[in-house]
Design a protein around this motif. Structure first.
Motif, PDB file in Angstrom:
ATOM      1  N   TYR A   5       0.709  -1.023  -0.206  1.00 29.32           N
ATOM      2  CA  TYR A   5      -0.159   0.174  -0.049  1.00 29.32           C
ATOM      3  C   TYR A   5       1.418   1.300  -0.056  1.00 29.32           C
ATOM      4  O   TYR A   5       2.457   1.331   0.853  1.00 29.32           O
ATOM      5  CB  TYR A   5      -0.794  -0.055   1.359  1.00 29.32           C
ATOM      6  N   VAL A   7       0.681   5.830  -0.559  1.00 32.06           N
ATOM      7  CA  VAL A   7       0.345   7.199  -0.062  1.00 32.06           C
ATOM      8  C   VAL A   7       0.353   7.518  -1.275  1.00 32.06           C
ATOM      9  O   VAL A   7       0.996   7.848  -2.040  1.00 32.06           O
ATOM     10  CB  VAL A   7       0.642   8.256   0.929  1.00 32.06           C
ATOM     11  N   ARG A   9      -0.896  11.469  -3.719  1.00 31.52           N
ATOM     12  CA  ARG A   9      -0.755  12.518  -4.095  1.00 31.52           C
ATOM     13  C   ARG A   9      -1.935  12.779  -5.780  1.00 31.52           C
ATOM     14  O   ARG A   9      -0.420  12.776  -6.461  1.00 31.52           O
ATOM     15  CB  ARG A   9       0.018  13.536  -3.500  1.00 31.52           C
ATOM     16  N   TYR A  18      -5.143  13.439  -0.948  1.00 29.05           N
ATOM     17  CA  TYR A  18      -4.591  11.890  -0.316  1.00 29.05           C
ATOM     18  C   TYR A  18      -5.746  10.203  -0.532  1.00 29.05           C
ATOM     19  O   TYR A  18      -6.926  10.642   0.075  1.00 29.05           O
ATOM     20  CB  TYR A  18      -3.852  12.138   0.570  1.00 29.05           C
ATOM     21  N   GLY A  19      -5.364   9.961  -1.077  1.00 29.15           N
ATOM     22  CA  GLY A  19      -5.675   7.962  -0.359  1.00 29.15           C
ATOM     23  C   GLY A  19      -4.802   6.945  -0.859  1.00 29.15           C
ATOM     24  O   GLY A  19      -3.119   7.492  -0.709  1.00 29.15           O
ATOM     25  N   ILE A  20      -4.583   5.795  -0.228  1.00 30.39           N
ATOM     26  CA  ILE A  20      -3.869   4.999   0.015  1.00 30.39           C
ATOM     27  C   ILE A  20      -4.211   4.033  -0.944  1.00 30.39           C
ATOM     28  O   ILE A  20      -5.577   3.604  -1.518  1.00 30.39           O
ATOM     29  CB  ILE A  20      -4.555   3.667   1.438  1.00 30.39           C
ATOM     30  N   HIS A  21      -3.555   3.337  -1.719  1.00 28.68           N
ATOM     31  CA  HIS A  21      -3.827   2.968  -3.187  1.00 28.68           C
ATOM     32  C   HIS A  21      -2.763   1.229  -3.231  1.00 28.68           C
ATOM     33  O   HIS A  21      -1.705   1.652  -2.087  1.00 28.68           O
ATOM     34  CB  HIS A  21      -3.286   3.619  -4.029  1.00 28.68           C
ATOM     35  N   GLU A  22      -2.874   0.706  -3.426  1.00 26.82           N
ATOM     36  CA  GLU A  22      -2.235  -0.726  -4.468  1.00 26.82           C
ATOM     37  C   GLU A  22      -0.849  -0.181  -5.414  1.00 26.82           C
ATOM     38  O   GLU A  22      -1.458   0.077  -6.146  1.00 26.82           O
ATOM     39  CB  GLU A  22      -2.757  -1.476  -4.367  1.00 26.82           C
ATOM     40  N   THR A  34      -3.195   1.723  -7.929  1.00 25.83           N
ATOM     41  CA  THR A  34      -4.753   1.313  -8.239  1.00 25.83           C
ATOM     42  C   THR A  34      -5.145   2.868  -8.920  1.00 25.83           C
ATOM     43  O   THR A  34      -4.580   3.563  -8.680  1.00 25.83           O
ATOM     44  CB  THR A  34      -5.292   0.559  -7.763  1.00 25.83           C
ATOM     45  N   ARG A  36      -7.851   4.370  -8.494  1.00 28.95           N
ATOM     46  CA  ARG A  36      -9.167   4.882  -6.856  1.00 28.95           C
ATOM     47  C   ARG A  36      -8.374   3.934  -5.581  1.00 28.95           C
ATOM     48  O   ARG A  36      -7.567   3.013  -5.905  1.00 28.95           O
ATOM     49  CB  ARG A  36      -9.890   4.023  -7.575  1.00 28.95           C
ATOM     50  N   PRO A  37      -8.603   4.823  -4.620  1.00 26.67           N
ATOM     51  CA  PRO A  37      -8.260   4.046  -3.654  1.00 26.67           C
ATOM     52  C   PRO A  37      -9.400   2.900  -3.385  1.00 26.67           C
ATOM     53  O   PRO A  37      -9.478   2.646  -3.647  1.00 26.67           O
ATOM     54  CB  PRO A  37      -8.345   5.663  -2.827  1.00 26.67           C
ATOM     55  N   MET A  55      -1.913  -0.760   5.809  1.00 23.59           N
ATOM     56  CA  MET A  55      -2.301   0.804   5.289  1.00 23.59           C
ATOM     57  C   MET A  55      -1.306   1.420   6.175  1.00 23.59           C
ATOM     58  O   MET A  55      -0.633   2.691   5.470  1.00 23.59           O
ATOM     59  CB  MET A  55      -3.411   0.726   5.139  1.00 23.59           C
TER      60      MET A  55
END
Length: 72
Positions: A5, A7, A9, A18-22, A34, A36-37, A55
């Motif tokens: 995972y 972050v 930006r 900000y989102g957490i993505h693979e 990915t 989308r988050p 995460m």
């Protein structure tokens, strides 16, 4: 290919989010993330806990920026 995972930006319409993505790697080089988050879904509470811990580790790494994503 490995993944973790990260972050991400992104800037859109003058706003930074900000989102957490693979994130996927080949030979330690970032290959893709990915679009989308990701959300948290699992077969058990323990599986959710492991995903949340992974995460949380992403928060300690540098964020991946828009420019980096465009270079992939």
């Amino acid at each position: 290919m490995t993944w973790n995972y990260r972050v991400v930006r992104q800037t859109a319409c003058g706003e930074t989010i900000y989102g957490i993505h693979e994130a996927y790697y080949e030979k330690a080089a970032l290959q893709s993330v990915t679009v989308r988050p990701v959300g948290i879904v699992g077969d058990s509470v323990d599986e959710l806990r492991r995903a949340l811990n992974a995460m949380t580790q992403a928060l300690g790494k540098p964020a991946i920026d828009d420019e980096t994503l465009q270079e992939l």
